[in-house]
Every structure is written in structure tokens, then in C-alpha cells.
Design an enzyme around this catalytic site. Structure first.
Site, PDB file in Angstrom:
ATOM      1  N   HIS A   1      25.092  41.879  47.324  1.00 26.00           N
ATOM      2  CA  HIS A   1      25.645  40.542  47.525  1.00 26.00           C
ATOM      3  C   HIS A   1      24.502  39.537  47.691  1.00 26.00           C
ATOM      4  CE1 HIS A   1      27.737  37.156  49.316  1.00 26.00           C
ATOM      5  NE2 HIS A   1      28.836  37.654  48.779  1.00 26.00           N
TER       6      HIS A   1
ATOM      7  N   GLU B   1      24.064  37.181  49.650  1.00 22.13           N
ATOM      8  CA  GLU B   1      23.633  36.959  51.039  1.00 22.13           C
ATOM      9  C   GLU B   1      22.676  38.068  51.489  1.00 22.13           C
ATOM     10  OE1 GLU B   1      27.581  36.468  52.610  1.00 22.13           O
ATOM     11  OE2 GLU B   1      27.730  34.580  51.500  1.00 22.13           O
TER      12      GLU B   1
ATOM     13  N   SER C   1      34.113  30.705  45.882  1.00 23.84           N
ATOM     14  CA  SER C   1      35.158  29.706  46.144  1.00 23.84           C
ATOM     15  C   SER C   1      36.418  29.932  45.316  1.00 23.84           C
ATOM     16  CB  SER C   1      34.617  28.283  45.947  1.00 23.84           C
ATOM     17  OG  SER C   1      33.552  28.043  46.851  1.00 23.84           O
TER      18      SER C   1
ATOM     19  N   GLY D   1      31.062  29.965  49.023  1.00 24.01           N
ATOM     20  CA  GLY D   1      31.289  29.265  50.289  1.00 24.01           C
ATOM     21  C   GLY D   1      31.064  27.768  50.213  1.00 24.01           C
TER      22      GLY D   1
ATOM     23  N   GLU E   1      28.830  36.443  40.791  1.00 24.49           N
ATOM     24  CA  GLU E   1      29.008  35.420  41.819  1.00 24.49           C
ATOM     25  C   GLU E   1      27.891  34.384  41.723  1.00 24.49           C
ATOM     26  OE1 GLU E   1      31.486  37.023  45.293  1.00 24.49           O
ATOM     27  OE2 GLU E   1      29.441  37.680  45.634  1.00 24.49           O
TER      28      GLU E   1
ATOM     29  N   ASN F   1      36.098  40.136  50.800  1.00 24.95           N
ATOM     30  CA  ASN F   1      34.864  40.373  51.538  1.00 24.95           C
ATOM     31  C   ASN F   1      34.921  39.543  52.821  1.00 24.95           C
ATOM     32  OD1 ASN F   1      32.249  40.524  52.453  1.00 24.95           O
ATOM     33  ND2 ASN F   1      31.329  39.436  50.719  1.00 24.95           N
TER      34      ASN F   1
ATOM     35  N   LYS G   1      32.891  39.461  55.217  1.00 29.31           N
ATOM     36  CA  LYS G   1      31.550  39.109  55.717  1.00 29.31           C
ATOM     37  C   LYS G   1      31.484  39.377  57.227  1.00 29.31           C
ATOM     38  CE  LYS G   1      31.072  36.050  51.838  1.00 29.31           C
ATOM     39  NZ  LYS G   1      30.520  34.857  51.235  1.00 29.31           N
TER      40      LYS G   1
HETATM   41  P1  PGA Z   1      33.643  32.664  48.980  1.00 26.83           P
HETATM   42  O1  PGA Z   1      32.692  33.937  48.975  1.00 26.83           O
HETATM   43  O2  PGA Z   1      34.945  33.071  48.361  1.00 26.83           O
HETATM   44  O3  PGA Z   1      33.793  32.287  50.434  1.00 26.83           O
HETATM   45  O4  PGA Z   1      32.945  31.602  48.180  1.00 26.83           O
HETATM   46  C1  PGA Z   1      32.688  34.834  47.895  1.00 26.83           C
HETATM   47  C2  PGA Z   1      31.709  35.950  48.152  1.00 26.83           C
HETATM   48  O5  PGA Z   1      30.630  35.700  48.686  1.00 26.83           O
HETATM   49  O6  PGA Z   1      31.992  37.116  47.836  1.00 26.83           O
END
Ligand code: PGA
Length: 249
Positions: free
Chosen positions: A94, A96, A212, A172, A166, A9, A11
Site C-alpha cells: 500500500h 502508505e 476516494s 483520502g 491506487e 481497508n 487502515k
Molecule cells: P480512500 O483509501 O478510499 O480513503 O481514498 C483507499 C486506499 O488507500 O486503499
């Protein structure tokens, strides 16, 4: 049997030229036929990425789609538009999108239905925030999300659904769920699907871990019986790391 899947992803990262460079780097590497590799660039990169991936096994996803079919919804991108770029998948729900754009389980439910109707496969996200885990509400939160998001979704629809767990506190942050925490929740999610759709569908549904995930922890996470791969954010922006994760099964 369910597939091993690693999805990147991106983003809101990568201009079109930057994205082309990343895809060309990824295309230099080879990965096992047992693993499905998916990249999810931003909307403007979908067509160029689709052309670059034409003769490869790598699959293309969008990161979102509209909760409306078509019409006067300025700035929105419909599921059928995504399908027409050559993308096969779409990430929905997601955290976010939930946190910054107020997406509810009901909105995500509409998006899932429109995406499936357009012929896309969906990667549907769930996961609790830190305070919910700390107050031991994580199982309730995830089961409520699943119930809301999959309202009216049929057993046949489930052939085109992948779930991504997640934990929001791990996204992140550099803080990963432990292997045990991931397995415990993935098993719980599979049991949830089993009680709603039966054992066969539950066993055939891929459940990805996200948060992460990186080359140093992917093996341990993917080694769990109910962890079928990963949804990768930061590490998917570096070709070598992304490929190393894809080789962690
Ligand atoms: P990350 O994000 O690997 O940067 O923690 C994962 C995600 O949001 O899909």
C-alpha cells in the site's frame, strides 16, 4: 473468469468493539454471489472478525505482513500468523506503507513470496504520486513497480494475486481518478501482465481501483472493462456506504 471484488481497508481505525459493530452492520446486508466482499481490519481485530465472519461469505484480509519468515523481529507479524487467524488475504505494498515505512518494491516482493508460501492470497498495490502523473511518468512508474514486486513470481502464483491500482493523489483526498484515467491504467496493467505471463493469466487477474472510491462514483468506475472492483478506505468504515459500493457492478 475474473471476479468482481470489493475490499475494505480500515487502515488504523476501529478498536475491537468498534470493529465488531461495523462487521455486525455489514452482516445485516446481502450482496450478490458474483461479488467477493473482503474486509481488512487492523491486526488486533483479525481473530474477533474471523469468528464473526465464520458463517458468512465475507472474506478476511490483513493490511500488511512481515518481510521475514519468523524469529527475533520485535513488533512484526508474519504471514503464517495471519493465516492462522483465519484470514485468507493480505494487502501488500500500500502507498502508505511505501511512503511512511519506506517499503520498496524489493521488500514488497519478499512479502508477496512469504504470503503466498503461507497460503494467503495477496492484494498487491501500485500507483503513482501526483508529480509523476503531472510529468507524464505514471505508466513508467507503475510498470517499474510491477516488475520489481513480481520478480520471481510464477504463473501459478498469479492465481493468488489481485492487483490494486491506487493513484496516490486520489487516496483520502476526495479527488478520484476519472473513469477514463482508471480504465487507461488498468488496461495498461493488464497488458503488462499479459506480456509477462500470457493472455489467460492477464484475463483472469482482478484489478481493483482505489482512491476516494465512494457510492457516488463506484458505478462509473466499475463499469470499465478492466476495472474489476475497488479497494476502499474511508467509505469502508461506514457499513451502508461499503455495501452500496459492493452493489455497484
Ligand atoms: P480512500 O483509501 O478510499 O480513503 O481514498 C483507499 C486506499 O488507500 O486503499
Amino acid at each position: 473468469m475474473r471476479k468482481n471484488i470489493v475490499a475494505g481497508n480500515w487502515k488504523m481505525n476501529m478498536t475491537i468493539p468498534e470493529g465488531e459493530n461495523l462487521i455486525n452492520e455489514i452482516l445485516k446486508e446481502s450482496i450478490s454471489n458474483q461479488t467477493i466482499l473482503i474486509v481488512a481490519p487492523p491486526y488486533p481485530n483479525l481473530v474477533t472478525t474471523s469468528l464473526l465472519l465464520k458463517n458468512s461469505k465475507i472474506k478476511l484480509a490483513a493490511q500488511n505482513c512481515a518481510d521475514k519468515d519468523k524469529g527475533a523481529f520485535t513488533g512484526e507479524v508474519s504471514a503464517s500468523m495471519i493465516k492462522s487467524t483465519g484470514a485468507e488475504y493480505v494487502i501488500l505494498g500500500h502507498s502508505e506503507r511505501r511512503a511512511y515505512y519506506n517499503e520498496t518494491d524489493q521488500i514488497i516482493n519478499s512479502k508477496i513470496k512469504l504470503a503466498l508460501k503461507a497460503g494467503l492470497k495477496t492484494i498487491v498495490c501500485c500507483g503513482e504520486v501526483l508529480s509523476e502523473r503531472e510529468s507524464n511518468k505514471h505508466f513508467d512508474v507503475v510498470s517499474k513497480q510491477l516488475k520489481g514486486m513480481f520478480d520471481g513470481i510464477t504463473p501459478t502464483d498469479f492465481e493468488n494475486i489481485i492487483i490494486a491500482y491506487e493513484p496516490v493523489w486520489a487516496i483520502g483526498t476526495g479527488k478520484t481518478a476519472t473513469s477514463d484515467q482508471a480504465q487507461e491504467m488498468h488496461k495498461f496493467i493488464r497488458e503488462n501482465i499479459k506480456s509477462a505471463y500470457g493472455n489467460e493469466i492477464a484475463e483472469n487477474t482482478s484489478i481493483l481501483y482505489g482512491g476516494s472510491c465512494k457510492p457516488s462514483n463506484a458505478k462509473e468506475l466499475f463499469n470499465n472493462a478492466d476495472v474489476d472492483g475497488g479497494l476502499i478506505g474511508g467509505a469502508s468504515l461506514v457499513a451502508k456506504e461499503f455495501i452500496e459500493i459492493a452493489k455497484s457492478f
